[in-house]
Design a protein around this motif. Sequence first.
Motif, short mmCIF file in Angstrom:
data_model
loop_
_atom_site.label_atom_id
_atom_site.label_comp_id
_atom_site.label_asym_id
_atom_site.label_seq_id
_atom_site.Cartn_x
_atom_site.Cartn_y
_atom_site.Cartn_z
N THR A 1 74.21 47.52 5.81
CA THR A 1 73.55 46.75 6.86
C THR A 1 72.68 45.65 6.25
O THR A 1 72.68 44.50 6.72
N LEU A 2 71.95 45.99 5.20
CA LEU A 2 71.09 45.02 4.53
C LEU A 2 71.91 43.93 3.83
O LEU A 2 71.60 42.74 3.93
N ARG A 3 72.96 44.35 3.14
CA ARG A 3 73.79 43.38 2.42
C ARG A 3 74.54 42.47 3.38
O ARG A 3 74.64 41.25 3.14
N LYS A 4 75.06 43.05 4.44
CA LYS A 4 75.83 42.25 5.39
C LYS A 4 74.98 41.15 6.01
O LYS A 4 75.44 40.01 6.15
N GLN A 5 73.74 41.46 6.34
CA GLN A 5 72.88 40.45 6.94
C GLN A 5 72.60 39.32 5.97
O GLN A 5 72.60 38.14 6.35
N GLN A 6 72.38 39.65 4.69
CA GLN A 6 72.17 38.61 3.69
C GLN A 6 73.42 37.75 3.53
O GLN A 6 73.33 36.52 3.39
N PHE A 7 74.58 38.38 3.56
CA PHE A 7 75.85 37.66 3.46
C PHE A 7 76.04 36.72 4.64
O PHE A 7 76.40 35.55 4.47
N LEU A 8 75.78 37.22 5.84
CA LEU A 8 75.97 36.41 7.05
C LEU A 8 74.97 35.27 7.13
O LEU A 8 75.27 34.21 7.69
N ASN A 9 73.78 35.48 6.56
CA ASN A 9 72.80 34.40 6.52
C ASN A 9 73.34 33.19 5.77
O ASN A 9 72.99 32.05 6.08
N LEU A 10 74.19 33.45 4.78
CA LEU A 10 74.74 32.38 3.96
C LEU A 10 76.11 31.91 4.44
O LEU A 10 76.39 30.71 4.46
N ALA A 11 76.96 32.86 4.82
CA ALA A 11 78.33 32.51 5.20
C ALA A 11 78.47 32.14 6.67
O ALA A 11 79.38 31.40 7.05
N GLY A 12 77.58 32.69 7.52
CA GLY A 12 77.68 32.46 8.95
C GLY A 12 77.97 33.75 9.69
O GLY A 12 78.76 34.57 9.22
N GLU A 13 77.34 33.91 10.84
CA GLU A 13 77.49 35.14 11.62
C GLU A 13 78.92 35.40 12.04
O GLU A 13 79.31 36.54 12.30
N GLU A 14 79.74 34.34 12.10
CA GLU A 14 81.13 34.50 12.55
C GLU A 14 81.99 35.25 11.54
O GLU A 14 83.14 35.60 11.84
N HIS A 15 81.46 35.50 10.35
CA HIS A 15 82.26 36.15 9.31
C HIS A 15 81.95 37.64 9.14
O HIS A 15 82.27 38.23 8.11
N GLU A 16 81.35 38.25 10.15
CA GLU A 16 81.03 39.68 10.07
C GLU A 16 82.28 40.52 9.87
O GLU A 16 82.28 41.47 9.08
N GLU A 17 83.35 40.20 10.57
CA GLU A 17 84.58 40.99 10.45
C GLU A 17 85.16 40.92 9.04
O GLU A 17 85.63 41.93 8.50
N GLN A 18 85.11 39.73 8.44
CA GLN A 18 85.62 39.59 7.08
C GLN A 18 84.83 40.45 6.11
O GLN A 18 85.38 41.07 5.20
N TRP A 19 83.51 40.49 6.28
CA TRP A 19 82.68 41.33 5.42
C TRP A 19 83.05 42.80 5.56
O TRP A 19 83.21 43.51 4.56
N GLU A 20 83.19 43.25 6.79
CA GLU A 20 83.49 44.67 7.02
C GLU A 20 84.86 45.05 6.45
O GLU A 20 85.03 46.14 5.89
N LYS A 21 85.84 44.16 6.58
CA LYS A 21 87.15 44.44 5.99
C LYS A 21 87.06 44.50 4.47
O LYS A 21 87.68 45.35 3.83
N LEU A 22 86.28 43.60 3.89
CA LEU A 22 86.13 43.55 2.44
C LEU A 22 85.52 44.84 1.91
O LEU A 22 85.98 45.40 0.91
N MET A 23 84.50 45.33 2.58
CA MET A 23 83.75 46.48 2.09
C MET A 23 84.35 47.83 2.50
O MET A 23 83.98 48.87 1.97
N GLY A 24 85.27 47.81 3.45
CA GLY A 24 85.89 49.07 3.87
C GLY A 24 85.15 49.74 5.01
O GLY A 24 85.08 50.97 5.06
#
Length: 250
Positions: A38-61
């Motif tokens: 949860t902490l990492r995803k928010q930091q990632f989305l802050n940089l990549a954009g909120e629209e990329h949440e699904e890509q993050w979740e697929k990447l991390m499993g």
Amino acid sequence: MGGKSLWIGDTKVEAKAVGFDKDGTLFDAVAFWVYIDTLRKQQFLNLAGEEHEEQWEKLMGIRGAGEVDHNGVLAVATTLEEIILTAGAFYQLKGWPWTECKAKAESVFRLADENTMLDQAFQAKEGASEVIRSLLDEGIRTGILTSDKWTRAEQCMDLLGVKERLDFLITPEQVEKGKPSPDMVFKACEQLGISPHELVVVGDSVVDMKMAKTAGSIAVGIVTYDGSREVLSEDADFLIDSLLEIRTSS
């Protein structure tokens, strides 16, 4: 010094040392994974954009709310591997120069770590502290073999109240290759002055079992989720359902 006797389930074995995996073995894995992701995803989305949440979740499993692939990136990969994959995601999604992608990926994990409340992130499993103490009390050298980084691993051992008593703490920073390479086992054995076959490795994942078997150690798999018994059985010498099945007396 000769080997010591300990019990794994109903079987008596001779060993000089026991090395425990940390997450999933001594601490509840899913609770930690969900918390830190949860902490990492928010930091990632802050940089990549909120629209990329699904890509993050697929990447991390991440397969759903609180559902983690036990054989996926979040569960098995080292922090360094996760950082490289995150940098790759930045490169794919944003097209930034590679050096910038790597720097941003490192910041994602650094900021997540800085915001981690250890007492919330790590929930000790039943018997974790007691089993470690009982082994040490009987003269069995005991320590940790973890894919987590040194600083957090030490802090987790503080939570268990065993940090000052452990005989070894091996993390990826100390070896050339992390799990499932046998390097961590070899490093621990070198520090202890023992042979790999005199070490029991206790873990909850395939990489723990493969590390142990490749090194020539005794592999003990702890069953933690539906299907893990079948996954671990190929490489495990013993399977247990609880840490309390590791005892120094019958």
